[in-house]
Design a protein around this motif. Structure first.
Motif, PDB file in Angstrom:
ATOM      1  N   SER A   1     -11.776  16.557  15.464  1.00 40.30           N
ATOM      2  CA  SER A   1     -11.993  17.895  14.092  1.00 40.30           C
ATOM      3  C   SER A   1     -10.630  17.462  13.351  1.00 40.30           C
ATOM      4  O   SER A   1     -10.452  17.861  12.753  1.00 40.30           O
ATOM      5  N   CYS A   2      -8.958  17.718  14.827  1.00 46.36           N
ATOM      6  CA  CYS A   2      -8.255  17.383  14.327  1.00 46.36           C
ATOM      7  C   CYS A   2      -7.803  16.062  13.584  1.00 46.36           C
ATOM      8  O   CYS A   2      -6.999  16.606  12.105  1.00 46.36           O
ATOM      9  N   ALA A   3      -8.833  15.479  13.244  1.00 52.06           N
ATOM     10  CA  ALA A   3      -8.321  14.185  12.147  1.00 52.06           C
ATOM     11  C   ALA A   3      -8.970  14.649  11.277  1.00 52.06           C
ATOM     12  O   ALA A   3      -8.202  13.917  10.421  1.00 52.06           O
ATOM     13  N   HIS A   4      -9.761  15.350  11.137  1.00 53.30           N
ATOM     14  CA  HIS A   4     -10.644  15.581   9.148  1.00 53.30           C
ATOM     15  C   HIS A   4      -9.368  16.922   8.773  1.00 53.30           C
ATOM     16  O   HIS A   4      -8.996  16.187   8.029  1.00 53.30           O
ATOM     17  N   LEU A   5      -8.830  17.850  10.249  1.00 50.02           N
ATOM     18  CA  LEU A   5      -8.444  18.488   9.237  1.00 50.02           C
ATOM     19  C   LEU A   5      -6.645  17.724   8.933  1.00 50.02           C
ATOM     20  O   LEU A   5      -6.355  17.618   7.935  1.00 50.02           O
ATOM     21  N   LEU A   6      -6.023  16.907   9.030  1.00 48.39           N
ATOM     22  CA  LEU A   6      -5.475  16.121   9.207  1.00 48.39           C
ATOM     23  C   LEU A   6      -5.638  14.626   7.929  1.00 48.39           C
ATOM     24  O   LEU A   6      -4.495  15.603   6.997  1.00 48.39           O
ATOM     25  N   ALA A   7      -6.550  14.955   7.174  1.00 49.76           N
ATOM     26  CA  ALA A   7      -7.718  14.049   6.283  1.00 49.76           C
ATOM     27  C   ALA A   7      -7.642  15.138   5.248  1.00 49.76           C
ATOM     28  O   ALA A   7      -7.105  14.802   3.933  1.00 49.76           O
ATOM     29  N   GLN A   8      -7.931  16.321   5.588  1.00 50.30           N
ATOM     30  CA  GLN A   8      -8.410  16.944   4.695  1.00 50.30           C
ATOM     31  C   GLN A   8      -6.332  17.611   3.911  1.00 50.30           C
ATOM     32  O   GLN A   8      -6.277  17.958   3.263  1.00 50.30           O
ATOM     33  N   ALA A   9      -5.326  18.148   5.423  1.00 55.40           N
ATOM     34  CA  ALA A   9      -3.987  18.181   4.405  1.00 55.40           C
ATOM     35  C   ALA A   9      -3.645  17.373   3.393  1.00 55.40           C
ATOM     36  O   ALA A   9      -2.660  17.012   2.783  1.00 55.40           O
ATOM     37  N   LEU A  10      -4.098  15.634   3.907  1.00 57.00           N
ATOM     38  CA  LEU A  10      -3.889  14.272   3.471  1.00 57.00           C
ATOM     39  C   LEU A  10      -3.751  14.090   1.881  1.00 57.00           C
ATOM     40  O   LEU A  10      -3.538  14.323   1.200  1.00 57.00           O
ATOM     41  N   LYS A  11      -5.333  14.752   1.555  1.00 57.68           N
ATOM     42  CA  LYS A  11      -5.736  14.977   0.557  1.00 57.68           C
ATOM     43  C   LYS A  11      -5.727  16.237  -0.459  1.00 57.68           C
ATOM     44  O   LYS A  11      -5.314  16.024  -1.563  1.00 57.68           O
ATOM     45  N   ASP A  12      -4.820  16.968   0.004  1.00 58.98           N
ATOM     46  CA  ASP A  12      -4.340  18.338  -0.365  1.00 58.98           C
ATOM     47  C   ASP A  12      -2.980  17.296  -1.202  1.00 58.98           C
ATOM     48  O   ASP A  12      -2.514  18.031  -2.079  1.00 58.98           O
ATOM     49  N   LEU A  13      -2.294  17.296   0.121  1.00 62.03           N
ATOM     50  CA  LEU A  13      -0.561  16.415  -0.518  1.00 62.03           C
ATOM     51  C   LEU A  13      -0.770  15.545  -1.232  1.00 62.03           C
ATOM     52  O   LEU A  13       0.297  15.494  -2.548  1.00 62.03           O
ATOM     53  N   TYR A  14      -1.583  14.571  -0.969  1.00 63.86           N
ATOM     54  CA  TYR A  14      -1.538  12.831  -1.844  1.00 63.86           C
ATOM     55  C   TYR A  14      -3.218  12.881  -2.270  1.00 63.86           C
ATOM     56  O   TYR A  14      -4.015  12.390  -1.872  1.00 63.86           O
ATOM     57  N   PRO A  15      -3.662  13.574  -3.535  1.00 60.31           N
ATOM     58  CA  PRO A  15      -5.616  13.339  -3.734  1.00 60.31           C
ATOM     59  C   PRO A  15      -6.027  12.791  -4.608  1.00 60.31           C
ATOM     60  O   PRO A  15      -6.879  12.106  -4.613  1.00 60.31           O
ATOM     61  N   ASP A  16      -4.840  11.304  -4.265  1.00 56.96           N
ATOM     62  CA  ASP A  16      -5.150   9.959  -4.352  1.00 56.96           C
ATOM     63  C   ASP A  16      -5.666   9.189  -3.056  1.00 56.96           C
ATOM     64  O   ASP A  16      -5.648   7.675  -3.561  1.00 56.96           O
ATOM     65  N   ALA A  17      -5.378   9.894  -1.488  1.00 53.51           N
ATOM     66  CA  ALA A  17      -5.469   9.393  -0.600  1.00 53.51           C
ATOM     67  C   ALA A  17      -7.199   8.744  -0.718  1.00 53.51           C
ATOM     68  O   ALA A  17      -8.065   9.075  -0.924  1.00 53.51           O
ATOM     69  N   LYS A  18      -7.396   7.807  -0.266  1.00 53.67           N
ATOM     70  CA  LYS A  18      -8.576   7.291   0.563  1.00 53.67           C
ATOM     71  C   LYS A  18      -8.952   7.407   1.505  1.00 53.67           C
ATOM     72  O   LYS A  18      -7.656   6.805   2.202  1.00 53.67           O
ATOM     73  N   PHE A  19      -9.568   7.643   2.513  1.00 59.94           N
ATOM     74  CA  PHE A  19      -9.957   7.446   3.905  1.00 59.94           C
ATOM     75  C   PHE A  19     -10.760   6.998   4.007  1.00 59.94           C
ATOM     76  O   PHE A  19     -11.610   6.766   4.050  1.00 59.94           O
ATOM     77  N   PHE A  20     -10.236   5.674   5.496  1.00 54.80           N
ATOM     78  CA  PHE A  20     -10.995   5.042   6.095  1.00 54.80           C
ATOM     79  C   PHE A  20     -11.662   5.561   7.386  1.00 54.80           C
ATOM     80  O   PHE A  20     -12.827   6.448   7.342  1.00 54.80           O
ATOM     81  N   VAL A  21     -11.618   5.438   8.271  1.00 54.35           N
ATOM     82  CA  VAL A  21     -11.741   6.042   9.455  1.00 54.35           C
ATOM     83  C   VAL A  21     -11.032   6.762  10.381  1.00 54.35           C
ATOM     84  O   VAL A  21      -9.548   6.945  10.826  1.00 54.35           O
TER      85      VAL A  21
END
Length: 635
Positions: A70-90
């Motif tokens: 879940s923490c990995a998802h929280l990281l992704a969520q934060a990244l998405k907030d800060l860098y809206p163009d971010a795309k995620f792999f695994v």
RNA sequence: GCCCAUAUGGCUCAGAGGUAGAGCACUUCCUUGGUAAGGAAGAGGUCACGGGUUCAAUUCCCGUUAUGGGCUCCA
């Protein structure tokens, strides 16, 4: 399921209070179910009506798996907030935490982590439910059609159903398991940032990877951070520099260590002890050249199977093609084989054991060089044992015994691992099978527990690797025993058997330390630079208090040198305190201070690092103490 | 090899578009000290290397070399 958020909100309350309430309330509300080897979150367990062992919000392995995921998802969520163009792999959970691989327009650095961490904290404090829903494969493909990374992930999934986890406005394709709510994530830390190949394949696109770690409570996180710091303090590169053991130099080249006097003293001690142990077991010292004609490497197979790791050089006329090409040895076996062929060998000579502290060069990619642990030039404590098939068992058992004694002396425990045929193997399958069977039987009979690494063998034969565990619980691969039925074949090795027929010997490659460089790096970290007396680069430092005591210091030094002890005298024009401090900083096991009283009575005042105390001895007592210290060692 | 970062006296590190500073270490002198830093003075750097931008670069840009964190963990 219905979530109760009272117990999670209290995580932001004073620690003692939160702890108590967590203990009472969280115990009541499980975060997952363990069914067999599978860890499911509550949502999934309910969906599939699976029952099993309940997983609660704590620091158990199962619980951490869920928390970190879940923490990995929280990281992704934060990244998405800060860098809206971010795309995620695994973003999987790994042995020591989690990571997320992603693509982002700009390049991130370590300095960006605090900012991302802060955003994660904000998201966690705000809190949102983590909800799961399921899509068909087609729906999933449609949903992520704009996202090539997620499409890449989906393409690797076999199932017809895809699950999506949603927290707030962030959604991610994920199989779970996850916590029920992001508020439960408050004890985490982002630790590293790096590049990572998409799918781990060299040559593929390089994504950005951020590593992190998370725990159920603050104490566990703190303990983790302390452990990392302890490992950092023991870093052999730092200690190696502090006590002047070795260095690297840009002008000399990467991965090529320079051994300073202190480091060389330590090395010689290891060499001497090992030399004696080898001789006691009937090994003969031999030595081969550093460079051998390429033709020899062609026969051995190295030229075709190990070329990327080898260095070559041209000798004499460069126009003369192959005849003038030489390869710098990456292993010592070919030289030893030629030494075996120096005489016609009889079965009476076997097992014939040749050993060499062999200097080898291996090309390592520039990015993997790491202190003494990964170098391009190193010295193996190498040996090749030529024996009959019948002798293999005893030979291997003897090597296992030797390695056991060595590791016990340094306080390492170890595990063994059997590595089987790799993809680039040479030789016939039948030969491999036979050799592997032999080792397997020995390991089973020996009673030592062992693991199997399928496909991890050397290209010429299967092997047993020794993995040792150091003082702070880290594992290192050191010794190795490799059975080789191929090289004897390729070089047409023979001995005369008891019926006066020619027979093929079996060759066993073995190393106990592996390489001196690597083993010394491990020792430095294992002992944190505070080496035991018998290998310490400087075993004793003598500090004469004033000029009149220097003569006696020299006498003592001479006496100790006769006992093969490395001694330095610190008689520089500095205060006593400063000299003691300098000696301590060198992590010397024993400091001998001498002044008027010692000179008058022929005694020594000892400051003992290990016992952490001072005591006073007569010269004879001192001598006996030293002899005692030295006799404790020997493999 | 690939991604990102870093590179300043022997070491650890400050610093700024106008050719550099501290502490430790080193040298000399004073101090002869009983168990983790006694005092003073001095010497030491073409700011990794090679290009470029600029009136001017060690400071900005590019390349090289070396070092550091990673590149196995699969929604």
């Amino acid at each position: 399921m219905t979530s109760k958020w009272s117990e999670v909100q209290i995580l932001s309350r004073p620690p003692c209070l939160s702890k108590i309430i967590i203990e009472i309330e969280v115990l009541v509300d499980p975060i997952g179910i363990k069914s067999g080897e599978e860890i499911l979150d509550i949502a999934t367990a309910e969906e599939l009506s699976i029952e099993g062992e309940k997983i609660y919000f704590d620091n158990s392995e199962e619980s951490l798996t869920i928390i970190r995921h879940s923490c990995a998802h929280l990281l992704a969520q934060a990244l998405k907030d800060l860098y809206p163009d971010a795309k995620f792999f695994v973003g999987p959970v790994i042995e020591d935490g989690f990571y997320y691989d992603f693509r982002v327009g700009e390049s991130l650095t370590l300095d960006d982590l605090p900012k991302i961490e802060k955003r994660m904290k904000e998201l966690s404090n705000k809190g949102s439910k983590i909800e799961k829903y399921v899509l068909s494969r087609d729906e999933g493909v449609e949903k992520f059609r704009e996202d090539d990374l997620k499409i890449a992930v989906i393409s690797k999934i076999e199932s017809d159903e895809l699950s999506i986890y949603k927290q707030g406005d962030f959604e991610d394709l994920c199989r779970g398991p996850h916590l029920p709510h992001t508020k439960m994530l408050s004890n985490f830390k982002l630790t590293k940032i790096s590049g990572a190949y998409l799918g781990g394949k060299e040559g593929a696109e390089m994504l950005t990877r951020i590593y992190g770690v998370a725990f159920a409570d603050k104490d566990a996180l703190k303990e983790y951070i302390t452990r990392i710091e302890e490992a950092k303090k023991r870093d052999h590169r730092k200690i190696g520099h502090d006590i002047s053991l070795f260095k690297f130099d840009e002008d000399i080249g990467g991965g090529l260590p320079l051994w300073l006097p202190n480091g060389s003293r330590l090395r010689s001690k290891l060499e001497n002890i090992l030399y004696k142990a080898m001789r006691k077991r009937g090994y003969e010292p031999v030595r081969g050249p550093e460079i051998l004609k390429s033709q020899a490497w062609k026969i051995s197979g190295h030229y075709y199977n190990y070329k990327e790791n080898m260095y070559f050089t041209q000798i004499d006329d460069e126009d003369k093609e192959q005849s003038s090409e030489y390869g710098i040895k990456p292993m010592n076996c070919v030289g030893h084989i030629k030494i075996y062929q120096d005489a016609l060998r009889s079965y009476r000579d076997l097992p014939l054991k040749f050993f060499e502290f062999g200097v080898v060069h291996r090309h390592e990619k520039s990015g993997v060089l790491h202190g003494l642990l990964r170098v391009r030039e190193f010295t193996q404590d190498d040996a090749h044992i030529f024996c009959t098939k019948e002798q293999v068992k005893d030979v291997i058992l003897e090597v296992i015994d030797l390695i056991t004694k060595i590791m016990a002396t340094f306080g390492f425990s170890f595990e063994m691992e059997l590595s089987t045929k790799p993809d680039n193997a040479i030789g016939e399958d039948a030969i491999w099978e036979e050799a592997t069977k032999i080792i397997e039987k020995i390991l089973k009979d020996s009673g030592h527990p062992f693991a199997v690494d399928e496909g991890g063998g050397a290209f010429y034969g299967p092997k047993i690797d020794f993995k040792i565990t150091d003082a702070i619980g880290r594992k290192w691969q050191c010794g190795t025993i490799q059975i080789d039925l191929n090289l004897p074949e390729r070089f047409d090795l023979e001995y005369v058997d008891e019926n006066n027929n020619r027979a093929r010997p079996i060759m066993i490659h073995r190393a106990a330390f592996g390489s001196f460089e690597r083993f010394i790096a491990i020792l430095i970290e294992h002992y944190a630079g505070e080496f035991p007396f018998f290998i310490a680069p400087t075993q004793i430092i003598i500090i004469p208090i004033a000029a009149p005591h220097q003569e006696y210091a020299k006498e003592l030094k001479s006496m100790l040198m006769d006992l093969d002890i490395d001694v330095d005298i610190l008689d520089r024009n500095e205060s006593l305190n400063k000299r003691v401090r300098n000696a301590e900083k060198q992590k010397v096991p024993m400091i001998v201070v001498i002044g008027d009283a010692e000179v008058a009575e022929k005694r020594v005042a000892i400051r003992d690092r290990r016992k952490k105390e001072q005591y006073n001895l007569s010269i004879d007592e001192f001598k006996n103490l030293i002899k005692e210290n030295m006799s404790e060692v020997g493999f």
